[in-house]
Design a protein around this motif. Structure first.
Motif, PDB file in Angstrom:
ATOM      1  N   UNK A   1      -3.703  10.694  32.151  1.00  0.00           N
ATOM      2  CA  UNK A   1      -4.922   9.995  32.542  1.00  0.00           C
ATOM      3  C   UNK A   1      -4.564   8.649  33.178  1.00  0.00           C
ATOM      4  N   UNK A   2      -3.602   7.960  32.586  1.00  0.00           N
ATOM      5  CA  UNK A   2      -3.161   6.687  33.160  1.00  0.00           C
ATOM      6  C   UNK A   2      -2.614   6.896  34.562  1.00  0.00           C
ATOM      7  N   UNK A   3      -1.882   7.983  34.759  1.00  0.00           N
ATOM      8  CA  UNK A   3      -1.325   8.280  36.080  1.00  0.00           C
ATOM      9  C   UNK A   3      -2.430   8.526  37.099  1.00  0.00           C
ATOM     10  N   UNK A   4      -3.487   9.235  36.702  1.00  0.00           N
ATOM     11  CA  UNK A   4      -4.608   9.478  37.611  1.00  0.00           C
ATOM     12  C   UNK A   4      -5.189   8.150  38.089  1.00  0.00           C
ATOM     13  N   UNK A   5      -5.423   7.245  37.167  1.00  0.00           N
ATOM     14  CA  UNK A   5      -5.995   5.957  37.545  1.00  0.00           C
ATOM     15  C   UNK A   5      -5.020   5.131  38.379  1.00  0.00           C
ATOM     16  N   UNK A   6      -3.754   5.149  38.005  1.00  0.00           N
ATOM     17  CA  UNK A   6      -2.762   4.406  38.788  1.00  0.00           C
ATOM     18  C   UNK A   6      -2.661   4.999  40.199  1.00  0.00           C
ATOM     19  N   UNK A   7      -2.722   6.319  40.306  1.00  0.00           N
ATOM     20  CA  UNK A   7      -2.665   6.967  41.622  1.00  0.00           C
ATOM     21  C   UNK A   7      -3.871   6.579  42.473  1.00  0.00           C
ATOM     22  N   UNK A   8      -5.030   6.557  41.863  1.00  0.00           N
ATOM     23  CA  UNK A   8      -6.239   6.177  42.601  1.00  0.00           C
ATOM     24  C   UNK A   8      -6.159   4.724  43.062  1.00  0.00           C
ATOM     25  N   UNK A   9      -5.707   3.857  42.177  1.00  0.00           N
ATOM     26  CA  UNK A   9      -5.590   2.446  42.538  1.00  0.00           C
ATOM     27  C   UNK A   9      -4.620   2.260  43.703  1.00  0.00           C
ATOM     28  N   UNK A  10      -3.550   3.031  43.715  1.00  0.00           N
ATOM     29  CA  UNK A  10      -2.513   2.857  44.735  1.00  0.00           C
ATOM     30  C   UNK A  10      -2.991   3.242  46.129  1.00  0.00           C
ATOM     31  N   UNK A  11      -4.020   4.100  46.218  1.00  0.00           N
ATOM     32  CA  UNK A  11      -4.514   4.521  47.528  1.00  0.00           C
ATOM     33  C   UNK A  11      -5.899   3.938  47.830  1.00  0.00           C
ATOM     34  N   UNK A  12      -6.350   3.024  46.970  1.00  0.00           N
ATOM     35  CA  UNK A  12      -7.637   2.386  47.202  1.00  0.00           C
ATOM     36  C   UNK A  12      -8.829   3.251  46.902  1.00  0.00           C
ATOM     37  N   UNK A  13      -8.645   4.272  46.099  1.00  0.00           N
ATOM     38  CA  UNK A  13      -9.720   5.183  45.737  1.00  0.00           C
ATOM     39  C   UNK A  13     -10.463   4.634  44.515  1.00  0.00           C
ATOM     40  N   UNK A  14     -11.773   4.743  44.495  1.00  0.00           N
ATOM     41  CA  UNK A  14     -12.533   4.252  43.352  1.00  0.00           C
ATOM     42  C   UNK A  14     -12.186   5.049  42.096  1.00  0.00           C
ATOM     43  N   UNK A  15     -12.170   4.348  40.962  1.00  0.00           N
ATOM     44  CA  UNK A  15     -11.785   5.006  39.710  1.00  0.00           C
ATOM     45  C   UNK A  15     -12.851   5.987  39.240  1.00  0.00           C
ATOM     46  N   UNK A  16     -14.120   5.652  39.466  1.00  0.00           N
ATOM     47  CA  UNK A  16     -15.220   6.521  39.055  1.00  0.00           C
ATOM     48  C   UNK A  16     -15.063   6.990  37.606  1.00  0.00           C
ATOM     49  N   UNK A  17     -14.867   6.019  36.742  1.00  0.00           N
ATOM     50  CA  UNK A  17     -14.656   6.298  35.321  1.00  0.00           C
ATOM     51  C   UNK A  17     -15.971   6.187  34.564  1.00  0.00           C
ATOM     52  N   UNK A  18     -16.403   7.273  33.952  1.00  0.00           N
ATOM     53  CA  UNK A  18     -17.669   7.279  33.215  1.00  0.00           C
ATOM     54  C   UNK A  18     -17.727   6.210  32.114  1.00  0.00           C
ATOM     55  N   UNK A  19     -16.627   5.969  31.365  1.00  0.00           N
ATOM     56  CA  UNK A  19     -16.713   4.950  30.303  1.00  0.00           C
ATOM     57  C   UNK A  19     -17.088   3.563  30.814  1.00  0.00           C
ATOM     58  N   UNK A  20     -16.743   3.258  32.069  1.00  0.00           N
ATOM     59  CA  UNK A  20     -17.134   1.943  32.594  1.00  0.00           C
ATOM     60  C   UNK A  20     -18.636   1.885  32.833  1.00  0.00           C
TER      61      UNK A  20
END
Length: 258
Positions: free
Chosen positions: A147-166
């Motif tokens: 899960x951390x990798x998914x978010x880190x990957x998204x951040x690295x390409x400027x993709x929104x995290x779109x995380x429901x908990x937020x």
């Protein structure tokens, strides 16, 4: 003799009772804060366990001066109160417990992690914020680095995290969370809404445990960009949107139709 609550599990001679009270060997009650709680939820645990008023805990946890040397942006201690079991005398004030929880966090956030964060160009606040998302997304230990990798990957390409908990956090701040997220909620105007705003949210949304902190700093070496719940506590991960859509259909649409 020292005042306090004492526990006697068998008959003792008077001199032994006096000796124990003179030593101040007060009875310590245990209080457990699971991973993923917010300050307000911790405050409720504090009151429910009989240590004092929830408002006292929330007030003590609202003091950012205790962490500002390491996180100048902190407005409270959200994310920095380490989830753990603590043994305390009944009369322990909320401020002392909060200080203990912060001390436990700082002891857990070892120098190796501080060095890793520095090498990766991350502040402590960014690490704890990312770890809090990981903590809220999955309770499966083996999934945290993914899960951390998914978010880190998204951040690295400027993709929104779109995380429901937020979104849940934003709704709670607005006092409008009902236990479910509706489609309209994804448009809530809040800096914590990662469906609207790119990058990490402004700060932690809950208290991460050690495993989530480590995962945030040492994510799995995978190229996933998406994941969806399998409804059994685990997730299906995907590299492409097409693959993700198939997973959504299988584990959400068809699952609930069945």
């Amino acid at each position: 003799l020292q005042a306090g609550e004492y526990h006697f599990d068998r008959p003792l001679a008077a001199v032994d009772v006096v000796e124990r009270i003179a030593r101040g060997a007060v009875y310590r009650r245990r209080i457990t804060f699971p991973e993923g709680l917010t300050i307000q939820e911790m405050a409720q645990v504090f009151e429910f366990r009989g240590f004092g008023a929830a408002a006292d805990f929330a007030e003590a946890a609202a003091n950012p001066s205790l962490i500002q040397a390491l996180d100048p942006q902190a407005v409270d201690l959200e994310g920095y109160l380490f989830p753990e079991t603590y043994a305390l005398p009944r009369a322990t004030p909320a401020s002392r417990l909060v200080a203990m929880m912060l001390e436990r966090f700082l002891a857990t956030y070892v120098d190796e992690w501080r060095l890793a964060a520095e090498e990766q160009g991350l502040t402590m606040r960014q690490v704890v914020t990312l770890a809090s998302l990981v903590e809220e997304e999955t309770g499966a230990p083996e999934e945290r680095p993914i899960v951390a990798a998914v978010y880190r990957n998204r951040l690295s390409i400027g993709m929104r995290l779109q995380a429901d908990p937020t979104v849940v956090h934003a709704l709670r701040q607005a006092g409008s969370y009902t236990g479910n997220i509706r489609r309209d909620d994804l448009a809530l105007d809040s800096p914590y809404n990662t469906y609207l705003h790119a990058g990490l949210p402004p700060g932690p949304i809950a208290a991460p445990g050690a495993a989530s902190l480590e995962a945030a700093l040492m994510p799995a070496q995978v190229d996933y960009l998406y994941f969806v719940s399998r409804n059994d506590g685990t997730h299906a991960f995907a590299r492409t949107l097409a693959e993700h859509n198939r997973n959504v259909r299988e584990f959400q649409v068809l699952y609930f139709r069945r």
